[in-house]
Design a protein around this motif. Sequence first.
Motif, PDB file in Angstrom:
ATOM      1  N   UNK A   1      33.645  18.785 -41.872  1.00 48.66           N
ATOM      2  CA  UNK A   1      32.090  18.008 -42.096  1.00 48.66           C
ATOM      3  C   UNK A   1      31.419  18.717 -42.856  1.00 48.66           C
ATOM      4  N   UNK A   2      31.488  20.238 -42.567  1.00 48.73           N
ATOM      5  CA  UNK A   2      30.660  21.047 -43.302  1.00 48.73           C
ATOM      6  C   UNK A   2      30.768  21.163 -44.625  1.00 48.73           C
ATOM      7  N   UNK A   3      32.122  21.364 -45.048  1.00 47.01           N
ATOM      8  CA  UNK A   3      32.455  21.154 -46.367  1.00 47.01           C
ATOM      9  C   UNK A   3      32.066  20.021 -47.057  1.00 47.01           C
ATOM     10  N   UNK A   4      32.131  18.934 -46.462  1.00 43.35           N
ATOM     11  CA  UNK A   4      31.605  17.619 -47.092  1.00 43.35           C
ATOM     12  C   UNK A   4      29.963  17.829 -47.365  1.00 43.35           C
ATOM     13  N   UNK A   5      29.603  18.244 -46.234  1.00 46.32           N
ATOM     14  CA  UNK A   5      27.855  18.132 -46.462  1.00 46.32           C
ATOM     15  C   UNK A   5      27.393  19.380 -47.524  1.00 46.32           C
TER      16      UNK A   5
ATOM     17  N   UNK B   1      29.184  20.221 -50.115  1.00 50.91           N
ATOM     18  CA  UNK B   1      29.551  19.684 -51.516  1.00 50.91           C
ATOM     19  C   UNK B   1      28.331  18.623 -51.776  1.00 50.91           C
ATOM     20  N   UNK B   2      28.022  17.832 -50.843  1.00 46.01           N
ATOM     21  CA  UNK B   2      27.024  16.547 -51.101  1.00 46.01           C
ATOM     22  C   UNK B   2      25.658  16.981 -51.275  1.00 46.01           C
ATOM     23  N   UNK B   3      25.293  18.170 -50.680  1.00 44.86           N
ATOM     24  CA  UNK B   3      24.075  18.972 -50.726  1.00 44.86           C
ATOM     25  C   UNK B   3      24.021  19.516 -52.332  1.00 44.86           C
ATOM     26  N   UNK B   4      25.117  20.102 -52.745  1.00 47.55           N
ATOM     27  CA  UNK B   4      25.223  20.846 -53.971  1.00 47.55           C
ATOM     28  C   UNK B   4      25.019  19.769 -55.010  1.00 47.55           C
ATOM     29  N   UNK B   5      25.903  18.747 -54.976  1.00 47.51           N
ATOM     30  CA  UNK B   5      25.650  17.518 -55.827  1.00 47.51           C
ATOM     31  C   UNK B   5      24.330  17.045 -56.209  1.00 47.51           C
TER      32      UNK B   5
ATOM     33  N   UNK C   1      33.952  31.393 -38.225  1.00 48.93           N
ATOM     34  CA  UNK C   1      33.442  31.948 -39.396  1.00 48.93           C
ATOM     35  C   UNK C   1      33.739  31.333 -40.599  1.00 48.93           C
ATOM     36  N   UNK C   2      32.783  31.124 -41.523  1.00 50.65           N
ATOM     37  CA  UNK C   2      31.623  31.846 -41.275  1.00 50.65           C
ATOM     38  C   UNK C   2      30.654  30.988 -40.788  1.00 50.65           C
ATOM     39  N   UNK C   3      29.687  31.487 -40.067  1.00 53.57           N
ATOM     40  CA  UNK C   3      28.489  30.865 -39.093  1.00 53.57           C
ATOM     41  C   UNK C   3      27.432  30.514 -40.173  1.00 53.57           C
ATOM     42  N   UNK C   4      27.322  31.275 -41.223  1.00 51.25           N
ATOM     43  CA  UNK C   4      25.929  31.189 -42.053  1.00 51.25           C
ATOM     44  C   UNK C   4      26.053  30.275 -42.819  1.00 51.25           C
ATOM     45  N   UNK C   5      25.803  28.915 -42.671  1.00 45.91           N
ATOM     46  CA  UNK C   5      25.824  27.540 -43.779  1.00 45.91           C
ATOM     47  C   UNK C   5      24.251  27.663 -44.043  1.00 45.91           C
ATOM     48  N   UNK C   6      24.133  27.654 -45.312  1.00 45.75           N
ATOM     49  CA  UNK C   6      22.765  27.433 -45.783  1.00 45.75           C
ATOM     50  C   UNK C   6      22.915  26.066 -46.930  1.00 45.75           C
ATOM     51  N   UNK C   7      21.443  25.477 -46.724  1.00 43.09           N
ATOM     52  CA  UNK C   7      21.448  24.095 -47.453  1.00 43.09           C
ATOM     53  C   UNK C   7      20.137  24.354 -48.241  1.00 43.09           C
ATOM     54  N   UNK C   8      19.983  23.705 -49.345  1.00 42.37           N
ATOM     55  CA  UNK C   8      18.901  23.933 -50.225  1.00 42.37           C
ATOM     56  C   UNK C   8      18.632  22.451 -50.641  1.00 42.37           C
ATOM     57  N   UNK C   9      17.298  22.447 -51.266  1.00 41.62           N
ATOM     58  CA  UNK C   9      16.878  21.041 -52.179  1.00 41.62           C
ATOM     59  C   UNK C   9      15.973  21.469 -52.959  1.00 41.62           C
TER      60      UNK C   9
ATOM     61  N   UNK D   1      35.017  18.058 -57.055  1.00 38.38           N
ATOM     62  CA  UNK D   1      36.240  18.343 -56.479  1.00 38.38           C
ATOM     63  C   UNK D   1      36.315  18.987 -55.018  1.00 38.38           C
ATOM     64  N   UNK D   2      35.388  19.762 -54.765  1.00 40.67           N
ATOM     65  CA  UNK D   2      35.157  20.112 -53.377  1.00 40.67           C
ATOM     66  C   UNK D   2      35.176  18.965 -52.225  1.00 40.67           C
ATOM     67  N   UNK D   3      34.395  18.189 -52.686  1.00 41.90           N
ATOM     68  CA  UNK D   3      34.032  16.985 -51.790  1.00 41.90           C
ATOM     69  C   UNK D   3      35.384  15.977 -51.728  1.00 41.90           C
TER      70      UNK D   3
END
Length: 245
Positions: free
Chosen positions: A2-6, A8-12, A54-62, A225-227
Motif C-alpha cells: 500500500x505504501x508503494x502505491x501511495x 507512486x500516486x503521490x509522485x504522479x 524498514x525503511x520506516x521514513x516514508x515522506x510525501x510531498x505536494x 511503472x512503480x504503481x
Amino acid sequence: MDNTLLVGINTQQSLRRRMDVVANNLANMNTAGFKAEVALNDLIIERPSHANDTPEDIRFTSVGRMQRDMTTGTLRPTGNSLDFGIEEANAFFSVRVGGETYYTRDGQFALDELSRLVTHEGALVLDDAGNEMVFDPEGGPPTVSDTGIIRQGNIEIGRLGVYGFETPGALEKVGNNLWSPGDQQAEAVELPKVQQGVVEQSNVNAILEVTRMIEISRAYTSASRLVKDADELRKTAINKLGSAQ
C-alpha cells in the motif's frame, strides 16, 4: 505494498502539476512581460501512510508553491509610440481595474475613446499620483523620458506610475497579465529607466522548458511503472492467499 502505491500516486500527482506549469510557460512564450514559473514541492507533515518495517521514513510531498523568474525579458522594438518597456527587473506599471490598483510589466498601451492611456485589455494606466493619464487627440505623438515622463510637444501629460516591491516573486496573479500586491506595499521607483517604442518579451527559455518537460515525462513513466508493478504484486499476493485457503 500500500505504501508503494501511495508513494507512486503521490509522485504522479506532483509530476502532473509540474508538467502543467511547464506547459503554461511554453504557452506564454509570446505573452509580453510574462514571467516563467517553477513548481516547488513541499513536505506533507500529516503523512497518509507509515511503515512498520524498514525503511520506516516514508515522506510525501505536494506542489504548494511557485517560484517565479522575475528577470527582465528582452525589450523588442515595435516602433509604436505608446509601447513602453522597463529596464529594471523589480518595476511595474500601475493600472486601475474596477477601482482596484494592479501592476503589470506589459507596456502595450493604447488610447481609449476618451483619449485615456489604457492597456490592451482596457485597464486605465496610472501616473505617479494614481490618476488616469489623458492625452490630447490632436496633440501629436507622445515622447517619454527615461524616467517615465510623457509629453505631447511642450505639454507634460504626466509621469508613468512605476512601482517596485520588497518581494516581487510573491505578487499574486489576477489574470490579463496583471498582478496584485497582496500584503505588500508598493514603493515608487525613482529612476525606472523606461524605454519608448519597445515591448518586453516573455523571459521563458524554450530549451530549458522542453528539457524539463522531457525529464518530467520520464519520471512520470517510472512512477507509473512503480504503481503498475505494485498493483500486480498485490493481485498476485491476493490470488496466492486465496488459493492457499
